[in-house]
Structure formats: C-alpha cells, structure tokens
Design an enzyme around this catalytic site. Structure first.
Site, mmCIF file in Angstrom:
data_model
loop_
_atom_site.group_PDB
_atom_site.id
_atom_site.type_symbol
_atom_site.label_atom_id
_atom_site.label_comp_id
_atom_site.label_asym_id
_atom_site.label_seq_id
_atom_site.Cartn_x
_atom_site.Cartn_y
_atom_site.Cartn_z
ATOM 1 N N LYS A 82 2.428 -2.071 -18.846
ATOM 2 C CA LYS A 82 2.730 -3.168 -19.759
ATOM 3 C C LYS A 82 4.163 -2.953 -20.224
ATOM 4 O O LYS A 82 4.679 -1.823 -20.159
ATOM 5 C CB LYS A 82 1.781 -3.098 -20.964
ATOM 6 C CG LYS A 82 1.687 -4.370 -21.754
ATOM 7 C CD LYS A 82 0.507 -5.221 -21.328
ATOM 8 C CE LYS A 82 0.394 -6.466 -22.178
ATOM 9 N NZ LYS A 82 -0.760 -7.290 -21.850
ATOM 10 N N GLY A 182 -12.274 -20.939 -31.426
ATOM 11 C CA GLY A 182 -10.970 -21.093 -30.757
ATOM 12 C C GLY A 182 -11.067 -21.994 -29.546
ATOM 13 O O GLY A 182 -11.589 -21.598 -28.496
ATOM 14 N N GLY A 184 -8.612 -23.167 -27.678
ATOM 15 C CA GLY A 184 -7.268 -23.166 -27.093
ATOM 16 C C GLY A 184 -7.368 -23.303 -25.585
ATOM 17 O O GLY A 184 -8.313 -23.902 -25.059
ATOM 18 N N VAL A 186 -8.167 -21.220 -23.208
ATOM 19 C CA VAL A 186 -9.393 -20.689 -22.600
ATOM 20 C C VAL A 186 -10.633 -21.402 -23.139
ATOM 21 O O VAL A 186 -11.508 -21.825 -22.376
ATOM 22 C CB VAL A 186 -9.519 -19.161 -22.851
ATOM 23 C CG1 VAL A 186 -10.797 -18.625 -22.239
ATOM 24 C CG2 VAL A 186 -8.317 -18.418 -22.306
HETATM 25 N N1 LIG Z 1 -5.102 -17.276 -21.528
HETATM 26 C C1 LIG Z 1 -5.540 -16.266 -20.819
HETATM 27 O O1 LIG Z 1 -5.492 -16.273 -19.592
HETATM 28 C C2 LIG Z 1 -6.151 -15.079 -21.511
HETATM 29 C C3 LIG Z 1 -6.496 -13.956 -20.739
HETATM 30 C C4 LIG Z 1 -7.104 -12.867 -21.357
HETATM 31 C C5 LIG Z 1 -7.311 -12.882 -22.732
HETATM 32 N N2 LIG Z 1 -6.942 -13.987 -23.462
HETATM 33 C C6 LIG Z 1 -7.183 -13.959 -24.911
HETATM 34 O O2 LIG Z 1 -8.076 -15.023 -25.241
HETATM 35 C C7 LIG Z 1 -7.741 -15.547 -26.520
HETATM 36 C C8 LIG Z 1 -7.478 -17.045 -26.392
HETATM 37 O O3 LIG Z 1 -6.411 -17.238 -25.485
HETATM 38 P P1 LIG Z 1 -5.782 -18.689 -25.254
HETATM 39 O O4 LIG Z 1 -4.862 -18.543 -24.108
HETATM 40 O O5 LIG Z 1 -6.859 -19.711 -25.227
HETATM 41 O O6 LIG Z 1 -4.929 -18.834 -26.592
HETATM 42 P P2 LIG Z 1 -4.487 -20.162 -27.327
HETATM 43 O O7 LIG Z 1 -3.401 -19.772 -28.251
HETATM 44 O O8 LIG Z 1 -4.266 -21.274 -26.344
HETATM 45 O O9 LIG Z 1 -5.805 -20.580 -28.160
HETATM 46 C C9 LIG Z 1 -6.240 -19.929 -29.310
HETATM 47 C C10 LIG Z 1 -6.920 -20.987 -30.177
HETATM 48 O O10 LIG Z 1 -7.513 -20.334 -31.296
HETATM 49 C C11 LIG Z 1 -7.250 -21.107 -32.456
HETATM 50 N N3 LIG Z 1 -7.357 -20.244 -33.622
HETATM 51 C C12 LIG Z 1 -6.446 -19.385 -34.143
HETATM 52 N N4 LIG Z 1 -6.932 -18.763 -35.236
HETATM 53 C C13 LIG Z 1 -8.196 -19.222 -35.396
HETATM 54 C C14 LIG Z 1 -9.225 -18.967 -36.332
HETATM 55 N N5 LIG Z 1 -9.050 -18.092 -37.341
HETATM 56 N N6 LIG Z 1 -10.399 -19.625 -36.206
HETATM 57 C C15 LIG Z 1 -10.594 -20.507 -35.206
HETATM 58 N N7 LIG Z 1 -9.652 -20.811 -34.280
HETATM 59 C C16 LIG Z 1 -8.475 -20.166 -34.379
HETATM 60 C C17 LIG Z 1 -5.887 -21.698 -32.218
HETATM 61 O O11 LIG Z 1 -5.645 -22.852 -33.022
HETATM 62 C C18 LIG Z 1 -5.951 -22.029 -30.728
HETATM 63 O O12 LIG Z 1 -6.446 -23.350 -30.499
HETATM 64 C C19 LIG Z 1 -6.553 -14.731 -27.024
HETATM 65 O O13 LIG Z 1 -7.028 -13.653 -27.791
HETATM 66 C C20 LIG Z 1 -5.948 -14.184 -25.742
HETATM 67 O O14 LIG Z 1 -5.245 -12.978 -25.957
HETATM 68 C C21 LIG Z 1 -6.380 -15.072 -22.887
#
Ligand SMILES: NC(=O)c1ccc[n+]([C@@H]2O[C@H](COP(=O)([O-])OP(=O)(O)OC[C@H]3O[C@@H](n4cnc5c(N)ncnc54)[C@H](O)[C@@H]3O)[C@@H](O)[C@H]2O)c1
Length: 359
Positions: A82, A182, A184, A186
């Site tokens: 990393k 969440g 977002g 994912v």
């Molecule tokens: N995107 C990937 O490929 C990937 C891979 C592995 C792990 N992750 C992990 O998965 C998680 C989500 O990733 P993502 O890419 O969807 O991120 P993202 O930023 O697109 O989505 C996160 C969502 O969570 C919401 N959020 C933030 N705080 C909150 C709370 N207290 N209560 C409810 N909702 C809340 C945000 O408004 C947002 O819509 C993260 O922890 C990320 O590290 C993502």
C-alpha cells in the site's frame, strides 16, 4: 513507531518500506511492501493530510499488511502493499506530483502495483500510468477495469449467501430482511442483488441524494432515518457499507441481526468486538474477505481486463467465506481469527514454492 518494530501480532514484519520525495512538486510518499510471498505487492495509494510523518508511516504499515491478507484470501497471486501520499489532495494534487509518484513506483520494477484508495481516483491512475507500468484501476479507455464497486458489491452478496447458508441452511436471502447502512457506490449495487434475490431491504444514508436515488429506483426499499434506527430494526442481516468502525461497544449490544456482512473496511472498532459478536451469537463475515471483489477486479487488469473472468473470481468469495466459517467452527475461534489463519497458511504454503529453483 520504527519501521523495524513489530506490533506484537506480526511475526514477519514488512519486507520493504520506501520513502519518496520530490521537493518541487511537493510529493511526500511512503510505499509499504508487507509481503511478496505470493507475487508482486498490490494495494492502493491513499492521499491524505496526515497530522504527522509518524501517522502516515503507521497507516501505510497497517494498510499494507491488511492487503497481504486480503489478496491471499482472494486467491490472487499477489502480495500485499500500500502507499500513502502525505498531503491534502484538494490543494496539493497535481499532474507533476502524480507523475513524480509514478516514477518512484516504476523504480520498484514491479515489486509493487498501485491502485485507487481514499483520495485517489481512476483519472489519477491514468496520469500515474504515464510514468509506470505498475498501476491498475485505470479507466476503461486506458485499458483499465473501471469502477471496482461493481464486483465489490457482487462479492459482498456472495459472502452474504454463504453466511445465510451457514445460519439458515440455504444460500439465499429470499425472505430475509437485510439492512444496508450506506447507499454509495457499493451499497447501490448491493440493493439490486438483494432485491433480485427476493430479500426485503431496509436502508439508510446520510446523503439526501442517495435516499432520493433509493426511493426512485427501488420504491420497495424501506428507508430509516439513521444507522441507530437501522441496527435496532428487525433485521436478519446487517450490511455496513459506509465507514469503518460500524461495529463497536455501543452498536453491537443493540444489534438484532443474526448475520453481519458488509462492504465497509475495518468494521470492527477494536479486535475485542469479534468476540462480543461471537458471544451474542451474531455471525460476522470478515470485511476484508467479503469486500475483496474490488481488488479482484483491479488485479485482473494486470492480465488485461476481462470482466467475466474477474466476476467468476469474485463469485469465489462464496466458497472462501464458507471455508472460513467451517474452519471457525472446527477450531472454535471467531471467523475473523479463522480468516487470518487461512491467509497465513496460504502465504506460507504457496509462498514456499518460490524456494523451488526455476531457471
Ligand atoms: N468501492 C469499492 O470498490 C470498495 C472496495 C472495498 C471496500 N470498500 C469499502 O466499502 C465502503 C463503501 O464504499 P463506497 O465505494 O460505496 O463508498 P461511497 O463513498 O460511494 O459510499 C458511502 C456511502 O455511505 C454514506 N454514509 C456515510 N456516513 C454514513 C452514516 N453514518 N450512515 C449512513 N450512511 C453513511 C455516504 O453518504 C455514501 O452514500 C467503504 O468503507 C469502502 O472503504 C469499497
């Protein structure tokens, strides 16, 4: 913390830590390579305004070790690494800085492949790729895998199916109630898989735009005001898909779900939470196992991206989760401990093969 010190759990320590500086562009980066036992180290670059050099170093050491375990359990022929860039991406990110960073990555001649992480995005990888071959997560136009959340969500769904089988005897979420925290990148894809499977979905998000998206796209999803309300709901499965630390001393006692499977990284606020979940009879599928679809997707880019092949590998998260739950039962340990053991076993057993000389 010194680079040669270990954290007590860590028998082997990091193989290599590289400090990179380019004064003119302002680049200050640290690349941590925890292990190349299974192949070149793969892990993203976090661009973050750490409060000190020590904090940046501590983070890269922790994150690179985590990637070694994640890549090992994802069945990849890749080790763990990393990088962190110390600075505020909003003010210090520039073409010159990213390209300087790319040149440092290139100097490692393939011992480390970089990708996106917090503060770095697909277009940044395209810039870095102008200086190094050792970068994944580029845009589709540049031969990359694009948005990794597609297979992250698919993998989380596979892990959830394995947990459902372990808990209720059948690898499906049909008729179950799943709470997603969440919506977002994912979370949105995950809703689709669950609705298709016949689950009832309850969800929350702090973003009005995400809630608006849910009520328009999936009117059948029940939206609740916040995470507190979600964990207190009558859920079968809780899926943390927002920030880390969702499972802590305050939330776990209130949780009504029997299973926790979600995408968020570092879901356990501290290692004791795994035991607390176990004591409450809540099955937790380790985050780094079920959210590996994203790394599987970007890793595939190294071979020349093929979505179907990557999806097949991400589907393997079902089988891996199953094995971990089986091992946890056999050895009488929480799934998080079983996952670590399985990863360490693969690193030792497959990594050892490199001692067989090839000319
Ligand atoms: N995107 C990937 O490929 C990937 C891979 C592995 C792990 N992750 C992990 O998965 C998680 C989500 O990733 P993502 O890419 O969807 O991120 P993202 O930023 O697109 O989505 C996160 C969502 O969570 C919401 N959020 C933030 N705080 C909150 C709370 N207290 N209560 C409810 N909702 C809340 C945000 O408004 C947002 O819509 C993260 O922890 C990320 O590290 C993502």
């Amino acid at each position: 913390m010194g680079v040669f010190e270990t954290d007590g759990n860590d028998a082997s320590g990091h193989e290599q830590v590289v400090f990179c500086q380019d004064r003119v562009s302002g680049l200050k980066a640290i690349i941590g390579i925890y292990s190349t036992a299974l192949g070149p180290a793969l892990g993203g670059t976090r661009f973050y305004p750490y409060e000190s050099e020590e904090a940046a170093l501590a983070d890269v050491l922790k994150l690179s070790r985590g990637m070694a375990y994640k890549n090992a359990l994802a069945g990849l022929d890749l080790g763990g690494g990393k990088a962190v860039i110390w600075g505020d991406p909003a003010t210090t990110k520039s073409e010159a800085l990213l390209r300087a960073y790319g040149r440092f990555v290139e100097t490692l001649r393939g011992r480390y492949y970089t990708a996106c992480d917090v503060g770095t995005y697909v277009p940044d990888m395209d810039v870095i790729a102008r200086e190094t071959r050792y970068v994944t997560g580029r845009s589709v136009e540049h031969g990359g895998a694009g948005d990794s959340s597609v297979l992250t969500a698919w993998g989380v769904y596979q892990g959830m199916r394995a947990a459902a089988e372990h808990t209720w005897g059948s690898p499906t979420l049909t008729g179950r109630t799943v709470g997603i925290a969440g919506l977002g990148k994912v979370g949105k894809y995950l809703v689709g898989h669950l609705v298709e499977d016949g689950a009832t979905v309850v969800a929350t998000d702090v973003s009005p735009a995400a809630l608006e998206w849910a009520s328009t796209t999936y009117p059948e999803v029940n939206l609740v005001p916040d995470n507190q309300a979600l964990i207190a709901s009558d859920l079968d499965v809780y899926a943390p898909c927002a920030l880390g630390g969702a499972l802590n001393d305050d939330t776990v006692p209130l949780l009504r779900a029997k299973v926790v499977t979600g995408a968020a990284n570092n879901q356990l606020a501290h290692p004791g939470i795994g035991k607390l979940l176990d004591d409450r009879g809540i099955l937790y599928t380790p985050d780094y196992v079920v959210n590996a679809g994203g790394v599987i997707q970007v890793a595939d880019e190294i071979e020349g991206f093929n979505f179907d092949r990557a999806k097949l590998r991400a589907t393997g998260i079902f089988e891996t989760t199953r094995r971990i739950l089986q091992l946890a039962g056999d050895e009488g340990v929480p799934p998080a401990v079983a996952a670590d053991r399985l990863a360490e076993r693969r690193m030792a057993e497959v990594g050892r093969l490199r001692s067989i000389y090839l000319n």
